[in-house]
Motif scaffolding. Structure first.
Motif, PDB file in Angstrom:
ATOM      1  N   ALA A 237       0.982  -1.267  -0.015  1.00  0.00           N
ATOM      2  CA  ALA A 237      -0.194  -0.049   0.234  1.00  0.00           C
ATOM      3  C   ALA A 237       0.857   1.163   0.054  1.00  0.00           C
ATOM      4  O   ALA A 237       0.519   2.276  -0.594  1.00  0.00           O
ATOM      5  CB  ALA A 237      -1.029   0.000   1.132  1.00  0.00           C
ATOM      6  N   SER A 238       2.031   1.162   0.571  1.00  0.00           N
ATOM      7  CA  SER A 238       3.033   2.320   0.607  1.00  0.00           C
ATOM      8  C   SER A 238       3.648   2.465  -0.859  1.00  0.00           C
ATOM      9  O   SER A 238       4.180   3.651  -1.119  1.00  0.00           O
ATOM     10  CB  SER A 238       4.060   1.955   1.435  1.00  0.00           C
ATOM     11  OG  SER A 238       5.019   0.793   1.169  1.00  0.00           O
ATOM     12  N   GLY A 239       3.317   1.581  -1.823  1.00  0.00           N
ATOM     13  CA  GLY A 239       4.056   1.706  -3.281  1.00  0.00           C
ATOM     14  C   GLY A 239       5.270   1.121  -3.134  1.00  0.00           C
ATOM     15  O   GLY A 239       5.858   1.033  -4.289  1.00  0.00           O
ATOM     16  N   VAL A 240       5.828   0.335  -2.115  1.00  0.00           N
ATOM     17  CA  VAL A 240       6.983  -0.390  -2.231  1.00  0.00           C
ATOM     18  C   VAL A 240       6.517  -1.556  -3.108  1.00  0.00           C
ATOM     19  O   VAL A 240       5.607  -2.147  -2.769  1.00  0.00           O
ATOM     20  CB  VAL A 240       7.688  -0.940  -0.853  1.00  0.00           C
ATOM     21  CG1 VAL A 240       8.763  -1.725  -0.924  1.00  0.00           C
ATOM     22  CG2 VAL A 240       7.987   0.517  -0.151  1.00  0.00           C
ATOM     23  N   ILE A 241       7.677  -2.116  -4.059  1.00  0.00           N
ATOM     24  CA  ILE A 241       7.500  -3.192  -4.821  1.00  0.00           C
ATOM     25  C   ILE A 241       8.647  -4.426  -4.319  1.00  0.00           C
ATOM     26  O   ILE A 241       9.535  -3.969  -4.109  1.00  0.00           O
ATOM     27  CB  ILE A 241       7.664  -2.986  -6.309  1.00  0.00           C
ATOM     28  CG1 ILE A 241       6.647  -1.772  -6.549  1.00  0.00           C
ATOM     29  CG2 ILE A 241       7.477  -4.283  -7.241  1.00  0.00           C
ATOM     30  CD1 ILE A 241       6.841  -1.388  -8.184  1.00  0.00           C
ATOM     31  N   ALA A 242       8.155  -5.626  -3.845  1.00  0.00           N
ATOM     32  CA  ALA A 242       9.186  -6.646  -3.553  1.00  0.00           C
ATOM     33  C   ALA A 242       8.904  -7.709  -4.347  1.00  0.00           C
ATOM     34  O   ALA A 242       7.845  -7.947  -4.909  1.00  0.00           O
ATOM     35  CB  ALA A 242       8.565  -7.123  -1.990  1.00  0.00           C
ATOM     36  N   THR A 243      10.149  -8.424  -4.752  1.00  0.00           N
ATOM     37  CA  THR A 243      10.010  -9.774  -5.355  1.00  0.00           C
ATOM     38  C   THR A 243      10.338 -10.815  -4.376  1.00  0.00           C
ATOM     39  O   THR A 243      11.034 -10.638  -3.584  1.00  0.00           O
ATOM     40  CB  THR A 243      11.065  -9.644  -6.619  1.00  0.00           C
ATOM     41  OG1 THR A 243      12.389  -9.301  -5.957  1.00  0.00           O
ATOM     42  CG2 THR A 243      10.669  -8.690  -7.508  1.00  0.00           C
ATOM     43  N   ALA A 244       9.801 -11.970  -4.670  1.00  0.00           N
ATOM     44  CA  ALA A 244       9.964 -13.173  -3.704  1.00  0.00           C
ATOM     45  C   ALA A 244       9.956 -14.337  -4.419  1.00  0.00           C
ATOM     46  O   ALA A 244       9.214 -14.617  -5.290  1.00  0.00           O
ATOM     47  CB  ALA A 244       8.826 -13.211  -2.783  1.00  0.00           C
ATOM     48  N   GLN A 245      11.128 -15.000  -4.378  1.00  0.00           N
ATOM     49  CA  GLN A 245      11.159 -16.546  -4.895  1.00  0.00           C
ATOM     50  C   GLN A 245      11.133 -17.379  -3.711  1.00  0.00           C
ATOM     51  O   GLN A 245      11.822 -17.261  -2.698  1.00  0.00           O
ATOM     52  CB  GLN A 245      12.561 -16.516  -5.405  1.00  0.00           C
ATOM     53  CG  GLN A 245      12.710 -18.192  -6.228  1.00  0.00           C
ATOM     54  CD  GLN A 245      14.414 -18.130  -6.573  1.00  0.00           C
ATOM     55  OE1 GLN A 245      14.324 -17.871  -7.747  1.00  0.00           O
ATOM     56  NE2 GLN A 245      15.177 -18.796  -5.795  1.00  0.00           N
ATOM     57  N   MET A 246      10.197 -18.403  -3.613  1.00  0.00           N
ATOM     58  CA  MET A 246       9.846 -19.323  -2.898  1.00  0.00           C
ATOM     59  C   MET A 246      10.054 -20.681  -3.530  1.00  0.00           C
ATOM     60  O   MET A 246       9.314 -21.045  -4.407  1.00  0.00           O
ATOM     61  CB  MET A 246       8.335 -19.148  -2.151  1.00  0.00           C
ATOM     62  CG  MET A 246       8.338 -17.733  -1.423  1.00  0.00           C
ATOM     63  SD  MET A 246       6.672 -17.153  -1.483  1.00  0.00           S
ATOM     64  CE  MET A 246       6.269 -16.367  -2.809  1.00  0.00           C
ATOM     65  N   SER A 247      10.971 -21.492  -2.903  1.00  0.00           N
ATOM     66  CA  SER A 247      11.253 -22.785  -3.704  1.00  0.00           C
ATOM     67  C   SER A 247      11.581 -23.989  -2.708  1.00  0.00           C
ATOM     68  O   SER A 247      12.472 -23.621  -1.833  1.00  0.00           O
ATOM     69  CB  SER A 247      12.436 -22.470  -4.558  1.00  0.00           C
ATOM     70  OG  SER A 247      12.500 -23.755  -5.364  1.00  0.00           O
ATOM     71  N   PHE A 248      11.271 -25.035  -3.105  1.00  0.00           N
ATOM     72  CA  PHE A 248      11.932 -26.551  -2.591  1.00  0.00           C
ATOM     73  C   PHE A 248      12.524 -26.913  -3.628  1.00  0.00           C
ATOM     74  O   PHE A 248      13.004 -28.373  -3.380  1.00  0.00           O
ATOM     75  CB  PHE A 248      10.694 -27.146  -1.996  1.00  0.00           C
ATOM     76  CG  PHE A 248      10.035 -26.782  -0.706  1.00  0.00           C
ATOM     77  CD1 PHE A 248      10.267 -26.166   0.119  1.00  0.00           C
ATOM     78  CD2 PHE A 248       8.750 -27.653  -0.268  1.00  0.00           C
ATOM     79  CE1 PHE A 248       9.905 -25.586   1.400  1.00  0.00           C
ATOM     80  CE2 PHE A 248       7.973 -27.287   0.942  1.00  0.00           C
ATOM     81  CZ  PHE A 248       8.698 -26.351   1.689  1.00  0.00           C
ATOM     82  N   ASP A 249      12.992 -26.269  -4.357  1.00  0.00           N
ATOM     83  CA  ASP A 249      13.801 -26.813  -5.558  1.00  0.00           C
ATOM     84  C   ASP A 249      14.902 -26.366  -5.764  1.00  0.00           C
ATOM     85  O   ASP A 249      15.828 -26.648  -6.446  1.00  0.00           O
ATOM     86  CB  ASP A 249      13.323 -26.600  -6.977  1.00  0.00           C
ATOM     87  CG  ASP A 249      11.837 -27.777  -7.068  1.00  0.00           C
ATOM     88  OD1 ASP A 249      11.991 -28.750  -7.052  1.00  0.00           O
ATOM     89  OD2 ASP A 249      10.630 -27.177  -7.141  1.00  0.00           O
ATOM     90  N   VAL A 250      15.324 -24.958  -4.684  1.00  0.00           N
ATOM     91  CA  VAL A 250      16.759 -24.425  -4.840  1.00  0.00           C
ATOM     92  C   VAL A 250      17.201 -24.917  -3.443  1.00  0.00           C
ATOM     93  O   VAL A 250      17.242 -24.485  -2.604  1.00  0.00           O
ATOM     94  CB  VAL A 250      16.609 -23.004  -4.709  1.00  0.00           C
ATOM     95  CG1 VAL A 250      17.789 -22.083  -4.516  1.00  0.00           C
ATOM     96  CG2 VAL A 250      15.801 -22.493  -5.988  1.00  0.00           C
ATOM     97  N   TRP A 251      18.362 -25.944  -3.717  1.00  0.00           N
ATOM     98  CA  TRP A 251      18.770 -26.534  -2.449  1.00  0.00           C
ATOM     99  C   TRP A 251      19.972 -25.830  -2.245  1.00  0.00           C
ATOM    100  O   TRP A 251      20.195 -25.807  -0.854  1.00  0.00           O
ATOM    101  CB  TRP A 251      19.607 -27.976  -3.132  1.00  0.00           C
ATOM    102  CG  TRP A 251      18.244 -29.005  -3.187  1.00  0.00           C
ATOM    103  CD1 TRP A 251      17.260 -29.121  -3.942  1.00  0.00           C
ATOM    104  CD2 TRP A 251      17.991 -29.911  -2.138  1.00  0.00           C
ATOM    105  NE1 TRP A 251      16.445 -30.106  -3.736  1.00  0.00           N
ATOM    106  CE2 TRP A 251      17.056 -30.677  -2.336  1.00  0.00           C
ATOM    107  CE3 TRP A 251      18.738 -30.630  -0.878  1.00  0.00           C
ATOM    108  CZ2 TRP A 251      16.616 -31.728  -1.785  1.00  0.00           C
ATOM    109  CZ3 TRP A 251      18.280 -31.562  -0.559  1.00  0.00           C
ATOM    110  CH2 TRP A 251      17.048 -32.191  -0.510  1.00  0.00           C
TER     111      TRP A 251
END
Length: 368
Positions: A237-251
């Motif tokens: 809501a503040s305008g901040v943009i976040a990217t998120a990678q969520m993985s059980f394949d990145v060991w």
């Protein structure tokens, strides 16, 4: 001021049970564990014997124990909504492990039950109450990196197949990297940056079958039925943009756990699954990173078994019962849940998902 005594009943005596017992005993002796309840009564009996808990039995006996005023719910996520509502209807305050529920609809039912009961409902993840997230929060609130513009979060594999005796729930609905590890990261992002406005994402299943190599394993392999790799963009809501990678394949990876990017510098955080760890800052023009002084004493020594302790959120709920601020509250947990569910929804429907809920940024901790 001396803290009031609260009598705790723990529902569920599985893998994380000991972490709560040791954390509460080490830091909050006024939170007295008086009963263990589990549908597997033999397991409850063994847990009580191992940790000197005076009473044990099945779940119904825990709900009916008039001496218990707070239930700490450690059941698997798919059972959270039902067991939370049963506990609230039994007149208990309830603190539940993450996530609050596994669907938005279940989450709304839980909120309604809490309002109807008049009891206090709190939820993990509570690692945002630890020294690391609170140190980063103070730095942001004091303008150390200027105005936040962006953020990144990278969730790698916890390698649960190698240490958890029965990791099936992690690869079934209610699990996966989004619902398993995502709550820690999203809760800290909301603590730092405020509520999320919208989410877009893509996801997939990596390996469809996972061999289990944990000692004393209950199964030899797991069939995967939920996405195990997801990428998301969160607009706050503040305008901040976040990217998120969520993985059980990145060991294995050299990516940071989490970074916040501001107009005047960058903050780098330690593992959001832990209460403590280094928070580093590098302002524009700095020759190197600086480790910030922790805002609070460590909950568990970094790099030791103590770091796995749990219990800050239970103390937070007890504070709320006593009339104090409630930081790991149900509205906050529900907003985090809706943002997590939006990742799957955005991926499935190929669109930006606008969130219906919002929440207040939790008040920062001001003293131990």
């Amino acid at each position: 001021m001396a803290k009031q005594t609260h009598r705790i009943g723990i529902l569920g005596s599985g893998n994380i049970f000991g972490r709560y017992v040791t954390g509460l005993a080490a830091h909050f002796p006024e939170l007295r564990i008086v009963r263990v309840g589990d549908i597997d009564v033999a397991r409850a009996k063994q847990a009580a014997a191992d940790h000197a808990v005076p009473a044990w039995g099945d779940d119904a006996e825990l709900y009916g124990d008039e001496s218990v005023d707070i239930i700490v719910n450690l059941t698997p996520p798919v059972h959270h909504a039902r067991t939370i509502i049963t506990g609230l209807d039994a007149g208990k305050h309830v603190y539940v492990e993450k996530p609050l529920a596994t669907t938005v609809e279940e989450g709304r039912a839980v909120l309604s039950a809490a309002a109807r009961s008049g009891r206090v409902l709190g939820s993990a993840p509570d690692t945002f109450l630890g020294s690391a997230s609170q140190t980063a929060r103070r730095a942001l609130d004091e303008g150390l990196i200027g105005t936040p513009v962006g953020a990144s979060a990278f969730i790698g594999h916890s390698k649960a197949e190698t240490w958890h005796p029965d990791p099936r729930f992690l690869f079934q609905p209610g699990g996966g990297p989004v619902m398993d590890m995502g709550p820690y990261y999203f809760a800290i992002l909301v603590n730092l940056l405020g509520p999320v406005r919208s989410v877009t994402a893509a996801s997939r299943i990596g390996a469809p079958t996972r061999p289990v190599t944990a000692p004393e394993r209950a199964v030899d392999s797991v069939e995967v039925t939920v996405p195990t790799h997801a990428g998301a963009v969160l607009t706050f809501a503040s305008g901040v943009i976040a990217t998120a990678q969520m993985s059980f394949d990145v060991w294995d990876s050299d990516l940071p756990f989490m970074e916040i990017y501001g107009t005047e510098g960058t903050l780098s955080l330690a593992n959001p699954n832990h209460f403590d760890g280094d928070v580093r800052v590098r302002r524009h023009g700095d020759a190197e990173w600086t480790v910030l002084k922790p805002a609070f004493a460590l909950f568990g020594a970094v790099g030791t078994r103590e770091q796995a302790r749990r219990g800050l959120g239970v103390r937070d709920l007890a504070d709320a019962v006593e009339g104090g601020p409630h930081r790991a509250n149900a509205a906050y947990a529900f907003h985090v849940l809706e943002a997590l569910c939006a990742v799957d929804k955005a991926s499935e429907e190929g669109r930006v998902v606008e969130l219906d809920s919002t929440c207040e940024r939790p008040q920062p901790r001001v003293s131990d």
